[in-house]
Motif scaffolding. Structure first.
Motif, mmCIF file in Angstrom:
data_model
loop_
_atom_site.group_PDB
_atom_site.id
_atom_site.type_symbol
_atom_site.label_atom_id
_atom_site.label_comp_id
_atom_site.label_asym_id
_atom_site.label_seq_id
_atom_site.Cartn_x
_atom_site.Cartn_y
_atom_site.Cartn_z
ATOM 1 N N LEU A 524 0.800 -1.217 0.000
ATOM 2 C CA LEU A 524 0.000 0.000 0.000
ATOM 3 C C LEU A 524 0.836 1.272 0.000
ATOM 4 N N GLU A 559 -2.132 -5.961 3.578
ATOM 5 C CA GLU A 559 -3.112 -5.205 2.800
ATOM 6 C C GLU A 559 -4.222 -4.618 3.659
ATOM 7 N N VAL A 587 -1.764 6.561 3.953
ATOM 8 C CA VAL A 587 -2.267 5.231 3.587
ATOM 9 C C VAL A 587 -3.695 5.065 4.105
ATOM 10 N N ASP A 590 -6.021 7.196 1.954
ATOM 11 C CA ASP A 590 -6.251 6.635 0.621
ATOM 12 C C ASP A 590 -7.124 5.389 0.669
ATOM 13 N N GLU A 591 -6.894 4.553 1.661
ATOM 14 C CA GLU A 591 -7.583 3.262 1.717
ATOM 15 C C GLU A 591 -8.961 3.338 2.375
ATOM 16 N N LEU A 592 -9.110 4.207 3.371
ATOM 17 C CA LEU A 592 -10.302 4.168 4.213
ATOM 18 C C LEU A 592 -11.086 5.475 4.253
ATOM 19 N N SER A 606 -9.535 -2.053 6.087
ATOM 20 C CA SER A 606 -9.629 -2.454 4.684
ATOM 21 C C SER A 606 -10.555 -3.655 4.527
ATOM 22 N N HIS A 607 -11.449 -3.576 3.538
ATOM 23 C CA HIS A 607 -12.338 -4.691 3.175
ATOM 24 C C HIS A 607 -13.331 -5.040 4.283
#
Length: 735
Positions: A524, A559, A587, A590-592, A606-607
């Motif tokens: 990531l 991840e 990070v 961007d991811e959450l 994540s996910h």
């Protein structure tokens, strides 16, 4: 709150009628077989628009509002719903029969920002009538009272009925109902209810939901009540009564409903009748005065919250209302049972528990907010209850319990063992009983070894989101803080060797936390970043695991990120400008992160699959890898990011404004908000506003209060010098 994944009233002025439970778990009506106990009794949706109770401890009744009706009423404590719903029905007797939850457009507000009194307005979309209902509980009696005003908007004459769906003692399938004079009473042998009105009830009937005896079905079929049944049950009973003399013509007319509760029918009748005799005005004024007096004893609204004062006051009131009255210090997570948790699934969510239980982790969040806003007695009661009631003999704490301390879910989470210690230190609870509990908890932490893996603490069988084991930076932060605070207490009591042992353990964990949880080769980012957790304490390895809560069946641990690592900074264990902290933030964003008209929010990790489906359907437990549900944004994470911003020397005000903007029209804040993914943007689901998740989530409200005071004082209100001073200027991994 957390994913809660299982492991191992009152006088209404022409106001509500209890809605009978005529729905299956999926929400569709289903016919019941003649002679059975009626359709399955489930609970209403969790997106409450109101939550109230009298401040006085002599009244052990709490009400909620949802979808144009009064929904669950809790009695005799906050772990025990005893009413499913009470709603109003309007009919012209010839062409239509409407229930407020199905056929009207509803708005809810708090007319007095310093009280938990609610006004609900239900308007017929065809313009024929309008209902205005006001809700309070009696400060002197176990009852909810509702004042109702019916207005004809088109000159028509209309009948008003009350529909009551008891679910006594957390079970709607074993109740008995009957008419008793001009009252409707129900009982299950442990708890009883009595509905009285002014003007008195006229035609009345009792039946079993979804059967031929169902009085709602009878009235809805031809707009007249045919057969009048004096009794029904045992089973999922429903009660219907007409408010005599209320027609909407000429002009508006008013009525009052009082729903009394008691251990037996006579006491329920007494509470209802006494509330009716007191009258709406006296009851409402006493109710408001109780909450005004409570707020007057707190610190004033801080200047930091001047622009969001209504939401701040609502949050303070919700925190206070979430404390059980028979069990002081026990605060529930939410007066709701979202999604599958309200479906009465045997072995999973029956009897209903879900969010109206007590987590020690949540109690820490609530206690720190109560302490900050000036209710120091309540914060100390929380500590007393945790160590005096909930703590287990071995020093650990259950995953959760009811308000009496009886464990419900069976997993172990080491942050829940540590955080009661940290709260005790914050509020200065160091008496003998508290110290004994603190010592047992600290010894449990330093001696813990996981039976399944053989790994020692700070490895935890679950972390704060309750569906993974491993080395979690969030859990480790709590454990370090707990041991440092416990050591300080030990030293004050002359136990220097014990204090030294605990500090050595805490220092070792502080040195190793980044080595356990920061990856240098993750996909990531090219820079190091904190992971949600590692399974093996080796963050540069894949070590795949199933996500849980409907997420991927297998995923590389590198991840998966989570904002929860920021507790290392809030507690003072890691500096806000620590390079790994700083390199993790982009990070996380961007991811959450995602931006809405209300501001910026973050998902848990994540996910994450703990939320509604893409078409807005409810979350349910699914097979690993199903990927049919989506975890949405959590306002409490916006609060935690704001606390970090203040610690780093930045502005916290934008985060506070975002949390307040996430509140509904009556100032209740949900667990989750719509995050831009389907069905966000449809009329049901505006971006940045509450989903059908638990509302109000008490942790969300605690986060708003705590952030306001963190901004006000310029540092986290729960950061303790004994921890921060020990690690100030010490880079992680160097002590």
């Amino acid at each position: 709150m957390t994913s809660r994944l299982l492991s191992g009233v009152t006088a209404l002025a022409v106001t509500g009628l209890l809605v009978l439970s005529t729905q299956t778990a999926s929400g569709s009506e289903a016919a019941a077989r003649p002679g059975d106990r009626g359709t399955k009794s489930t609970w209403t949706e969790a997106d409450k628009t109101g939550f109230g109770t009298a401040r006085d401890r002599s009244s052990n009744v709490w009400f909620t509002l949802q979808d144009g009706r009064m929904s669950e009423v809790f009695y005799p404590d906050l772990s025990t719903p005893s009413v499913r719903s009470l709603e109003l029905v309007v009919t012209d007797g010839e062409t239509f029969t409407d229930r407020t939850s199905r056929h009207t457009e509803s708005t809810v507000e708090r007319p007095d920002p310093r009280s938990l009194r609610f006004t609900q307005v239900n308007t017929d979309p065809d313009g024929r009538y309008r209902l205005t209902e006001e809700y309070v509980t009696s400060p002197d009696h176990d009852s909810v009272t509702v004042r109702v005003r019916l207005e004809s908007l088109d000159g028509g004459s209309y009948q008003l009925w009350a529909l009551h769906d008891p679910a006594l003692t957390n079970d709607g399938m074993d109740d008995r109902a009957r008419s008793r004079g001009r009252r409707l009473v129900a009982s299950d042998g442990s708890v009883a209810s009595s509905l009285v009105t002014e003007p008195r009830l006229g035609a009345r009937s009792n039946g079993l939901a979804g059967t031929d005896s169902d009085p709602w079905r009878d009235l809805a079929d031809d707009h007249e009540l045919g057969r009048r049944r004096d009794a029904a049950g045992p089973g999922n009973v429903v009660q219907l009564g007409r408010l005599g003399g209320v027609t909407g013509q000429p002009g508006a007319q008013e009525a009052t409903l009082s729903l009394g509760l008691g251990r037996e029918v006579p006491s329920a009748v007494d509470h209802a009748r006494a509330t009716r005799a007191d009258g709406w005005t006296a009851t409402q004024e006493a109710y408001d005065a109780g909450w005004h007096g409570y707020l007057d004893r707190l610190a004033d609204v801080p200047a930091s919250a001047a622009g969001v004062a209504d939401q701040y006051l609502a949050s303070a009131l919700v925190l206070a209302a979430a404390e059980d009255k028979l069990n002081p210090g026990a605060l529930v997570a939410s007066p709701s049972a979202p999604w599958v948790w309200g479906d009465e699934v045997e072995g999973l969510s029956s009897p209903s528990g879900a969010y109206h239980l007590v987590w020690s982790r949540d109690s820490y969040q609530f206690g720190t907010a109560l302490w900050a806003m000036g209710d120091r007695a309540a914060a100390r009661r929380t500590v007393d209850w945790l160590f005096g009631v909930q703590q287990k003999p071995d020093g650990s704490f259950p995953q959760n319990s009811d308000v009496e301390g009886t464990p419900v879910w069976g997993e172990l989470q080491l942050d829940e063992v540590a955080l009661p210690i940290v709260l005790a230190g914050l509020v200065g609870k160091d008496d003998g009983r508290t110290w004994r509990g603190v010592r047992k908890a600290a010894e449990f932490l330093v001696g813990f070894r996981d039976e399944e893996t053989g790994r020692r603490a700070p490895y935890s069988p679950q972390e704060r989101w309750e569906n993974q084991s491993g080395y979690s930076p969030n859990s480790i932060a709590a454990q370090i803080s707990g041991l440092v605070v416990a050591a300080d207490m030990a030293r004050d009591r002359g136990h220097r060797a014990l204090a030294r042992t605990w500090l050595e353990k805490a220092d070792r964990w502080q040195r190793k936390v980044e080595g356990w949880t920061v990856t240098t080769n993750g996909p990531l980012s090219e820079d190091p970043y904190f992971l949600r957790l590692t399974k093996n304490g080796r963050p540069d390895t894949a070590s795949p695991y199933p996500m849980g809560d409907g997420g991927p069946e297998s995923i590389d641990q590198r991840e998966v990120v989570d904002p929860s690592f920021l507790d290392l900074v809030r507690y003072g264990i890691t500096a806000p400008d620590d390079p790994e902290v700083v390199s993790t933030l982009p990070v996380i964003d961007d991811e959450l992160g995602f931006t809405t008209p209300n501001g910026q929010f973050w998902r848990r990790f994540s996910h994450d699959g703990y939320g509604e489906t893409r078409d807005g359907g409810q979350w349910e437990i699914t097979d690993p890898g199903a990927n049919t549900t989506l975890g949405r944004g959590w306002p409490l994470l916006t609060g935690e990011r704001g606390e970090y911003a203040v610690t780093a020397g930045d502005e916290g005000a934008p985060y506070l404004a975002t949390m307040a903007a996430a509140a509904g029209e009556s100032d209740m804040i949900s667990e989750q908000v719509w995050d831009g993914r389907p069905p966000t943007g449809e009329s049901c689901c505006p971006a940045g506003e509450g989903t059908r998740a638990a509302t109000p989530l008490v942790w969300s409200h605690a986060g708003l209060v705590r952030l306001a005071w963190t901004i006000e004082q310029g540092s986290p209100v729960d950061q303790q010098d004994v921890v921060a001073d020990r690690y100030r200027g010490v880079a992680a991994g160097t002590r």
